[in-house]
Design a protein around this motif. Structure first.
Motif, mmCIF file in Angstrom:
data_model
loop_
_atom_site.group_PDB
_atom_site.id
_atom_site.type_symbol
_atom_site.label_atom_id
_atom_site.label_comp_id
_atom_site.label_asym_id
_atom_site.label_seq_id
_atom_site.Cartn_x
_atom_site.Cartn_y
_atom_site.Cartn_z
ATOM 1 N N ALA A 212 -26.824 -34.303 -5.293
ATOM 2 C CA ALA A 212 -27.173 -33.015 -5.894
ATOM 3 C C ALA A 212 -26.019 -32.600 -6.794
ATOM 4 C CB ALA A 212 -27.410 -31.963 -4.808
ATOM 5 N N VAL A 213 -26.323 -32.207 -8.027
ATOM 6 C CA VAL A 213 -25.304 -31.932 -9.038
ATOM 7 C C VAL A 213 -25.126 -30.427 -9.194
ATOM 8 C CG1 VAL A 213 -24.642 -32.228 -11.443
ATOM 9 C CG2 VAL A 213 -25.804 -34.085 -10.232
ATOM 10 N N LEU A 214 -23.922 -29.934 -8.928
ATOM 11 C CA LEU A 214 -23.618 -28.521 -9.109
ATOM 12 C C LEU A 214 -23.055 -28.254 -10.497
ATOM 13 C CD1 LEU A 214 -23.797 -28.914 -5.981
ATOM 14 C CD2 LEU A 214 -22.100 -27.092 -5.792
ATOM 15 N N VAL A 215 -22.238 -29.181 -11.000
ATOM 16 C CA VAL A 215 -21.636 -29.056 -12.328
ATOM 17 C C VAL A 215 -21.673 -30.430 -12.974
ATOM 18 C CG1 VAL A 215 -19.545 -28.463 -13.639
ATOM 19 C CG2 VAL A 215 -20.096 -27.199 -11.561
ATOM 20 N N ARG A 216 -21.982 -30.481 -14.267
ATOM 21 C CA ARG A 216 -21.946 -31.758 -14.977
ATOM 22 C C ARG A 216 -21.439 -31.537 -16.391
ATOM 23 N NH1 ARG A 216 -28.554 -32.560 -15.313
ATOM 24 N NH2 ARG A 216 -28.968 -30.951 -16.888
ATOM 25 N N THR A 328 -23.701 -20.775 -7.617
ATOM 26 C CA THR A 328 -23.237 -20.665 -8.999
ATOM 27 C C THR A 328 -21.956 -19.859 -9.156
ATOM 28 O OG1 THR A 328 -25.469 -20.984 -9.863
ATOM 29 C CG2 THR A 328 -23.888 -19.918 -11.320
ATOM 30 N N PRO A 329 -21.811 -18.672 -8.546
ATOM 31 C CA PRO A 329 -20.570 -17.919 -8.759
ATOM 32 C C PRO A 329 -19.308 -18.703 -8.415
ATOM 33 C CG PRO A 329 -22.230 -16.504 -7.787
ATOM 34 C CD PRO A 329 -22.796 -17.903 -7.753
ATOM 35 N N ASN A 330 -19.308 -19.408 -7.281
ATOM 36 C CA ASN A 330 -18.133 -20.189 -6.908
ATOM 37 C C ASN A 330 -17.939 -21.382 -7.836
ATOM 38 O OD1 ASN A 330 -17.496 -18.527 -4.716
ATOM 39 N ND2 ASN A 330 -18.801 -19.677 -3.330
#
Length: 585
Positions: A212-216, A328-330
């Motif tokens: 699962a990708v939180l940031v790319r 998202t905030p973190n």
């Protein structure tokens, strides 16, 4: 022999003889081992990837069933793992979701472990019937996050999800890691990566690693667990929640396990996430659920860093952040921090001049005025400049993103940063009037002494014109920073009457810059601070009319009106205030 064909030898050997094609399982082909038939002594086989993309087998010995262990009506199966690799590595972060079969029938997913230093690989299994509830129930109502994991004695807890920070320093992970540990993830810096252009021809099968990708982008954050069930359109993984937020939209990728690191304290898989194959849409108590072919909504972010001199190299960082109210905030905060801190430009004595905007629309697609970002950020007694800059962006982002009245759609964030290799802060040291008395219509000069950090003091002059009709007597004049003026002119947050999305953005955009010096007249007249703005010199009759708003916390009524007279830009972040008294004749 290819990896895929080797894996299918297991099918021919009878382990999955009931499933003619693992890459296209359907409920009609898949047989389930029901929880009602589980008892101590059963033998089974689990599959997970220890290295590469090929799932490997482990022997499983069923120890018993723990009734209602995961909640009312949510049982857990306890098992012991056998096999050279399983006994060597123990229960590994990233192993959660590994499918367990008994007599070719799917029992469930390895998902829980006991304590931190267990000498035996004993694991909890989430029954597949409970996982299928996530697949079959559709749009369930949202859920709160699961309870934080603590380390006070042995306990059954979810196998952690390794959260790989690619392009982040260890310092950034150490500083912000607890925010993700509270969600059951194991933050690690650099032990893995994300290459969305990499092709991985092997299909996802039960036992495959999935991410699962939180940031790319130029920096990346990925969490990895194991596929339990897959068919032509969907899959189930993990066997426990990542956040248990409910409905989510997170990019889903294939993954390659570079190595499995054994450790009695923190065993985990080192993983490279590869091509995107869909999106995770549900994060529930028993599993996370993904669909192939879907595209998750991501928030595009651009951070442009410009140097004020030849010693600082200009660069632009592009990345995308997932759109999820809990994560998202973190993710945004640590990503902005890393963009500033993780360069050769960074130093302890550095300041950042920030400008930029966040583009926002409503859930109905209506564009709103952009949220403006404008500040001078420097080191203080508590944080370095990069932390203060990230907190400044994060605070404003949160006020919009976490709006309790409307759900915003963040269309993008652009941040321009000018890095200056000095500490640009100053305090208001003294202030004095050019004359102690004045008449209505006169212009009075206020001379303010600023003391920059480790530099000589300097004088700044501002002027104020005394309005015609000002009553004789003392009048107060305030020289201040922007934050002090905001406290006088902007309404305080009220849980009873939260601001709508457009009003939240408008209020943030009305806040005063921290690199300007302000001169304000405090007149002898009531002032009403409302959501939409500030009313100065309110007549007594109007103040009485507005009194019910005060009682309902929709208005703040004060005895003095703050009237901005003038301001001047300075090259530092200003703090402090001084109040002077002028006699009007």
């Amino acid at each position: 022999m290819t990896i895929f064909s080797k894996f299918h030898l297991l099918v021919l050997a009878g382990v999955f003889a009931v499933v003619p094609s693992l890459c296209a399982q359907t409920p009609a082909h898949l047989k389930i081992f029901p929880l009602s038939e589980v008892h101590r002594g059963l033998k089974g086989t689990a599959f997970t990837v220890f290295e590469g993309v090929e799932p490997e087998s482990m022997e499983v010995e069923i120890l018993g069933v723990l009734k209602d262990n995961l909640g009312p009506g949510q049982d857990m199966i306890l098992a012991r793992l056998h096999g050279a690799k399983a006994e060597f590595t123990g229960v590994v972060a990233g192993m959660s979701g590994s499918p367990v079969y008994i007599d070719g029938r799917l029992l469930g997913a390895l998902s829980y472990r006991i304590g931190q230093f267990s000498k035996e690989p004993i694991a909890g299994i989430t029954p597949i019937e409970q996982m299928f509830e996530v697949r079959d129930a559709g749009a369930l109502p949202g859920a709160g996050s699961k309870a934080p994991i603590t380390a006070n004695g042995p306990q059954l807890q979810p196998m952690e999800t390794p959260l790989v920070f690619t392009g982040f320093t260890q310092e950034a992970v150490d500083r912000f890691g607890d925010r993700f540990r509270a969600l059951g993830m194991v933050p690690v810096a650099g032990l893995g990566g994300l290459d969305p252009e990499a092709k991985q021809p092997e299909p996802l099968v039960p036992g495959s690693a999935v991410s699962a990708v939180l940031v790319r982008g130029d920096i990346a954050m990925t969490g990895t667990c194991t596929v339990t069930y897959v068919d032509a359109t969907q899959l189930l993984a993990c066997g426990h929640p990542i956040t248990q937020y409910g409905a989510v939209s997170i990019p889903m990728t294939k993954a390659n396990v570079v190595a499995t690191l054994p450790s009695p304290l923190n065993a985990f898989k080192i993983v490279n996430a590869t091509e995107t194959v869909g999106a995770f849409t549900q994060d529930r108590a028993s599993a996370i659920y993904g669909r192939f072919g879907l595209a998750a909504h991501m928030i595009p972010v651009t951070v442009e860093i410009a140097g004020a001199g030849p010693a600082i190299r200009a660069r632009t960082i592009h990345f995308e952040v997932l759109d999820n109210r809990q994560l998202t905030p973190n993710a945004m905060l640590v990503s902005v921090y890393q963009s500033l801190q993780g360069t050769n430009n960074s130093a302890s004595e550095i300041s950042y001049r920030l400008t930029g905007e966040m583009r926002v629309s409503t859930a109905k697609g209506e564009a709103l005025p952009p949220l403006q970002l404008d500040a001078e950020m420097a080191q203080n007694d508590f944080n370095p400049a990069a932390i203060n800059a990230a907190l400044y962006v994060g605070e404003r982002f949160d006020k919009v993103y976490q709006n309790s009245v409307e759900q915003p759609v963040i269309m993008g964030l652009r941040l321009h940063v000018e890095a200056v290799p000095t500490r640009r802060t100053a305090v208001i040291e003294t202030a004095r009037l050019s004359a102690p008395e004045a008449r209505p219509g006169d212009t009075v000069e206020v001379e303010t002494t600023l003391r920059p950090y480790q530099s000589a003091s300097r004088l700044v002059r501002l002027q104020v014109r005394i309005p015609a009709g000002t009553a004789p007597g003392p009048v107060r004049l305030m020289v201040s920073d922007g934050a002090t003026l905001d406290r006088l002119l902007l309404p305080a947050a009220s849980a009873q009457h939260p601001l709508a999305l457009a009003d939240t953005i408008a209020q943030i955009n009305r806040s005063h810059a921290n690199d300007r010096l302000y001169l304000t007249m405090l007149e002898h007249a009531p002032q009403a601070v409302l959501t939409g703005g500030t009313l100065s010199a309110v007549p007594l009759s109007m103040a009485n009319v507005l009194e019910p708003l005060k009682e309902g916390q929709e208005m703040r009524l004060t005895g003095e009106s703050a009237v901005e007279s003038s301001s001047i830009e300075v090259p530092e972040a200003i703090t402090g205030s001084k109040v002077l008294t002028l006699i009007v004749r």
